[in-house]
Design a protein around this motif. Structure first.
Motif, PDB file in Angstrom:
ATOM      1  N   ALA A 145       0.831  -1.207   0.000  1.00 63.15           N
ATOM      2  CA  ALA A 145       0.000   0.000   0.000  1.00 63.15           C
ATOM      3  C   ALA A 145       0.861   1.251   0.000  1.00 63.15           C
ATOM      4  N   ASP A 202       1.053   4.123  -2.888  1.00 64.65           N
ATOM      5  CA  ASP A 202       0.817   5.524  -2.550  1.00 64.65           C
ATOM      6  C   ASP A 202       1.961   6.415  -2.996  1.00 64.65           C
ATOM      7  N   GLU A 217     -19.773   0.772  -0.873  1.00 66.38           N
ATOM      8  CA  GLU A 217     -18.999   1.708  -0.073  1.00 66.38           C
ATOM      9  C   GLU A 217     -18.798   1.174   1.339  1.00 66.38           C
ATOM     10  N   LEU A 240     -16.024  -1.478   1.756  1.00 66.79           N
ATOM     11  CA  LEU A 240     -14.644  -0.983   1.813  1.00 66.79           C
ATOM     12  C   LEU A 240     -14.295  -0.385   3.163  1.00 66.79           C
ATOM     13  N   GLN A 241     -15.280  -0.268   4.061  1.00 64.62           N
ATOM     14  CA  GLN A 241     -15.040   0.367   5.351  1.00 64.62           C
ATOM     15  C   GLN A 241     -15.051  -0.625   6.508  1.00 64.62           C
ATOM     16  N   GLY A 288     -12.097  -4.411   4.780  1.00 69.72           N
ATOM     17  CA  GLY A 288     -12.099  -3.168   4.012  1.00 69.72           C
ATOM     18  C   GLY A 288     -10.735  -2.808   3.478  1.00 69.72           C
ATOM     19  N   PHE A 289      -9.693  -2.945   4.340  1.00 74.83           N
ATOM     20  CA  PHE A 289      -8.348  -2.632   3.890  1.00 74.83           C
ATOM     21  C   PHE A 289      -7.924  -3.568   2.768  1.00 74.83           C
ATOM     22  N   ARG A 304      -9.659  -2.525  -0.440  1.00 77.56           N
ATOM     23  CA  ARG A 304      -9.106  -1.268  -0.970  1.00 77.56           C
ATOM     24  C   ARG A 304      -7.739  -1.494  -1.591  1.00 77.56           C
ATOM     25  N   ARG A 338      -8.232  -3.151  -4.941  1.00 77.12           N
ATOM     26  CA  ARG A 338      -8.703  -2.188  -5.942  1.00 77.12           C
ATOM     27  C   ARG A 338      -7.563  -1.313  -6.449  1.00 77.12           C
ATOM     28  N   ASN A 339      -6.715  -0.833  -5.538  1.00 74.04           N
ATOM     29  CA  ASN A 339      -5.602   0.022  -5.953  1.00 74.04           C
ATOM     30  C   ASN A 339      -4.570  -0.756  -6.757  1.00 74.04           C
TER      31      ASN A 339
END
Length: 585
Positions: free
Chosen positions: A417, A421, A521, A524-525, A543-544, A547, A550-551
Motif C-alpha cells: 500500500a 501511494d 462503499e 470498503l469500510q 475493508g483494507f 481497498r 482495488r488500488n
C-alpha cells in the motif's frame, strides 16, 4: 489468517506467588492492568488483594502503574484505590479518569487537597462535580506546613515560621508528598518575585508571616502575561524570516555547462547546476541538455529546484552560447530564468514519494526483521532443533509461528500500500496464465477453506491470459480470494471464473453471504476489529484488503468492481499483434 489474541486470566494472576518482592510487584502490575483496562471485574476481593499488596510494592512501581492507566478508562473501584494513595500516584489517574458524577461526588471527601486541586484543572467534569469542588475551597486553599518544612523554607526567605493556622488538620501517613510551597520555592520566577517583595517597601509581607497562594498565583499570572506579550517580538528577533521567493535571475556557465555565476536568486541553490544533465537537487529538461550538446541557443527550457531557498520551485530558462573571439572555442552560456506564467506548466515528471509513505515503508522494514526472527525461533522450538521440548510448548511455538506468518502477510500488505501511494511499485511486463495460477492459489487456501468449512471452485478459460507483473497478479488474486473465503459461512461455495472479453480478462468472484448486506462503499469500510471476530480474517480488516486489491488492480491497468452478488476483476489480456491471440511465452 489467524488473529493475534492474548489470554489474560485473572485466576492465573491471583494464584501467583507473592511471597517475594518480585512476585508482589509482578502481581500488582498484572492486577492493575487487568482491572484498570476492564479485562477483569474489579470485585471487592480483588481490590482487597491490591490493598494488601500495596505496602510491599515500591512507590516507583505504583507510580508507573498509575501512569500506565492514563486514558485507559479504569473503573471507579480502581480510581478510588489509587486516589487514596500518595498524591504522586493519584494525580495521573485523577487527571484522566472518567467515572459517573455520583461516584466523583462520593470520592471527593476522601481525596487530599492536592487531589482535588488536580480535578479543579479539568474542564470535562460534570457541573455537579464542579459545584462539589467549590465547597472545599476554604479548606484546600490554606497551606498547613510542618515545622520542618517551615524551618527549611525560612532559611531561603520563602516562608517565615508561623503558628499553625486554625484549620482542620488531616493526619496522613508518611509519603513522598512535597508541599506546594516547597515545589514553588524552586521556581526562578517565584524566588525573584518574593525577593522583590521583601526589598520593595510598597509590597510589605503579610502581617502574620503566612504564605498566601493568591499572591503567588497573581505574580505567576503577571509573569505569563508579560511573556505572552513579548513572545512575538522575541520570536521575530530569534527566528530568521522566511525567504521571499525570487522572480528572476541571470546566470553564466562554463564550457562544461556548469553554472558559475548567478545574480537575482540564491547562489547556493544554482551554483554547480549542470545544463547537460539532471542533478540531485535540481533538474533541467531535454531542451537545455540537447542545446548544450549542439552548442546552440535555447528558450523556455524547464528547470525545477528543490529545497527551501528563494530559488526553489519551477522555472523557465533560456540561454545563448558564448564563443572565444580569438579561437572560436565554446566558453559557455549566458542566460536568464523566470517563473512560469499561469498558462505554462513548468512541471517535470519526477518521483513524488511522500515523506509519510517513505516513513511507513521504513517502519515496515523495521517490523519485518524481528517478525522473521520470531517465526524462525518458534519453528526451531516446534521442530526440536535445540533439543527435546514438551508437547505443550511445541504446540505454543506452532501457534506463534502461524500468528507471525499472518502478521508478516499484513506487513507485506502495508508495504505494498505504501509503494502504491508513493508510486514506487516496481511492475515488470509479463504474461500470466490464469488456469494454473488459480489452482495453485486454491491449494494454498485449502487450510483456510477447511477452517471456514467452505469450498473453493476455480474455472478458467484456456485463453484467459493476463498481461502484467506475475508477482503482482498472483498477490492480487490471492489476497482477494483469501478475504472472501475468510468471510464464507459453513458449507458455502466460493466460485472463481475467468474468461476473456476482447482485450480484457474478466475474473468473477462469488460474494459470500455474510457480506451480502453491505453496500459497495460500506464493504470498503469494514475495519480490522469487526473482521477479527471471524477465524482466519485479515488482520487489517476486510475493508483494507479490498481497498488494496482495488488500488493494485488499477496499477496493473485494470479495475475491481463490487457488485451485489459478485466481485468483478478486469485485467489487461495478453495478445500478440499479428495473431490477436494470447501469448503463452
Amino acid at each position: 489468517m489467524v488473529a493475534l489474541r492474548f489470554d489474560d486470566s485473572l485466576e492465573t494472576v491471583l494464584s501467583a506467588d507473592v511471597s517475594t518482592p518480585f512476585g508482589a510487584q509482578s502481581t500488582w502490575r498484572q492486577l492493575v492492568d487487568l482491572l484498570g483496562r476492564r479485562r477483569a471485574k474489579a470485585d471487592p476481593a480483588t481490590i482487597a488483594r491490591l490493598r494488601a499488596l500495596r505496602p510491599h510494592v515500591p512507590l516507583a512501581v505504583r507510580a508507573a502503574s498509575a501512569r500506565a492507566l492514563a486514558y485507559a478508562d479504569p473503573p471507579v473501584e480502581v480510581v478510588r484505590l489509587f486516589a487514596e494513595d500518595d498524591s504522586v500516584i493519584a494525580a495521573p489517574v485523577l487527571r484522566s479518569a472518567r467515572i459517573a458524577e455520583r461516584d466523583w461526588i462520593a470520592l471527593l471527601p476522601n481525596l487530599s487537597a492536592v487531589g482535588r486541586s488536580v480535578l479543579r484543572h479539568r474542564r470535562d467534569l460534570p457541573t455537579g462535580v464542579e459545584r462539589a469542588l467549590e465547597a472545599f475551597g476554604s479548606v484546600d486553599f490554606v497551606l498547613q506546613a510542618s515545622p520542618e518544612a517551615v524551618r527549611k523554607a525560612a532559611s531561603v526567605r520563602f516562608l517565615r515560621p508561623v503558628a499553625p493556622a486554625p484549620v482542620e488538620t488531616v493526619v496522613a501517613p508518611e509519603s513522598s508528598f512535597a508541599s506546594i510551597a516547597s515545589i514553588a520555592n524552586g521556581l526562578p520566577v517565584v524566588a525573584e518575585a518574593l525577593r522583590q517583595s521583601t526589598t520593595d517597601p510598597a509590597t510589605p509581607p503579610p502581617a502574620d508571616g503566612s504564605f498566601q497562594i493568591a499572591e503567588i498565583v497573581a505574580r505567576l499570572d503577571a509573569f505569563h502575561r508579560e511573556r505572552d506579550e513579548q513572545g512575538p517580538q522575541l520570536q521575530a528577533e530569534l527566528l530568521p524570516a522566511e525567504p521571499q521567493e525570487s522572480r528572476g535571475f541571470q546566470f553564466e556557465t562554463d564550457a562544461r555547462g556548469l553554472i558559475r555565476w548567478v545574480e537575482g536568486a540564491s547562489r547556493a541553490a544554482l551554483i554547480g547546476l549542470s545544463l547537460a544533465a539532471a542533478g540531485e537537487d535540481a533538474a533541467v529538461d531535454g531542451v537545455a541538455s540537447g542545446a548544450f550538446r549542439r552548442r546552440s541557443g535555447f528558450a523556455n527550457a524547464r528547470l525545477v529546484i528543490v529545497g527551501t531557498s528563494d530559488a526553489a520551485g519551477h522555472w523557465r530558462i533560456g540561454g545563448a552560447p558564448m564563443f572565444d573571439r580569438a579561437s572560436g572555442r565554446f566558453t559557455g552560456y549566458r542566460g536568464t530564468g523566470r517563473r512560469p506564467r499561469a498558462e505554462e506548466s513548468a512541471e517535470i515528471a519526477r518521483d513524488r514519494r511522500s515523506a509519510g509513505s517513505d516513513a511507513l515503508r521504513q517502519l515496515v522494514h523495521e517490523l519485518r526483521t524481528p517478525a522473521n526472527a520470531i517465526a524462525g525461533f518458534a519453528e526451531m522450538i516446534e521442530s526440536e532443533m535445540l533439543g527435546p521440548v514438551p508437547q505443550t510448548y511445541r504446540g505454543r511455538a506452532g501457534m506463534i509461528r502461524e500468528q507471525v506468518h499472518a502478521l508478516l502477510g499484513a506487513i507485506d500488505d502495508i508495504d505494498m500500500a505504501a509503494r502504491i501511494d508513493s508510486r514506487a511499485l516496481d511492475l515488470r511486463p509479463d504474461v500470466v496464465v490464469l488456469a494454473p495460477l488459480l489452482a495453485r492459489i486454491a491449494g494454498d487456501l485449502g487450510p483456510l477453506a477447511g477452517l471456514r468449512s467452505a469450498v473453493i471452485e476455480c474455472r478458467a478459460a484456456p485463453d484467459a491470459v493476463v498481461s502484467g507483473d506475475d508477482r503482482a497478479v498472483e498477490r492480487l488474486i490471492g489476497r482477494l480470494l483469501a478475504t472472501l473465503v475468510a468471510s464464507a459461512q459453513a458449507g458455502e461455495r466460493i466460485v472463481v471464473a475467468a474468461v476473456r472479453e476482447d482485450a480484457q480478462v474478466v475474473i468473477m468472484f462469488d460474494r459470500p453471504q455474510s457480506l451480502a448486506a453491505y453496500t459497495a462503499e460500506a464493504l470498503l469500510q469494514i475495519d480490522a476489529e469487526h473482521a477479527a471476530e471471524q477465524a482466519g480474517a485479515p488482520l487489517l480488516g476486510t475493508g483494507f484488503a479490498l481497498r488494496l486489491a482495488r488500488n493494485l488492480a488499477s496499477e496493473l491497468g485494470g479495475a475491481l468492481m463490487l457488485g451485489d452478488t459478485a466481485l468483478t476483476l478486469r485485467l489487461p489480456a495478453a495478445v500478440t499483434a499479428g495473431m490477436g491471440q494470447a501469448s503463452f511465452n
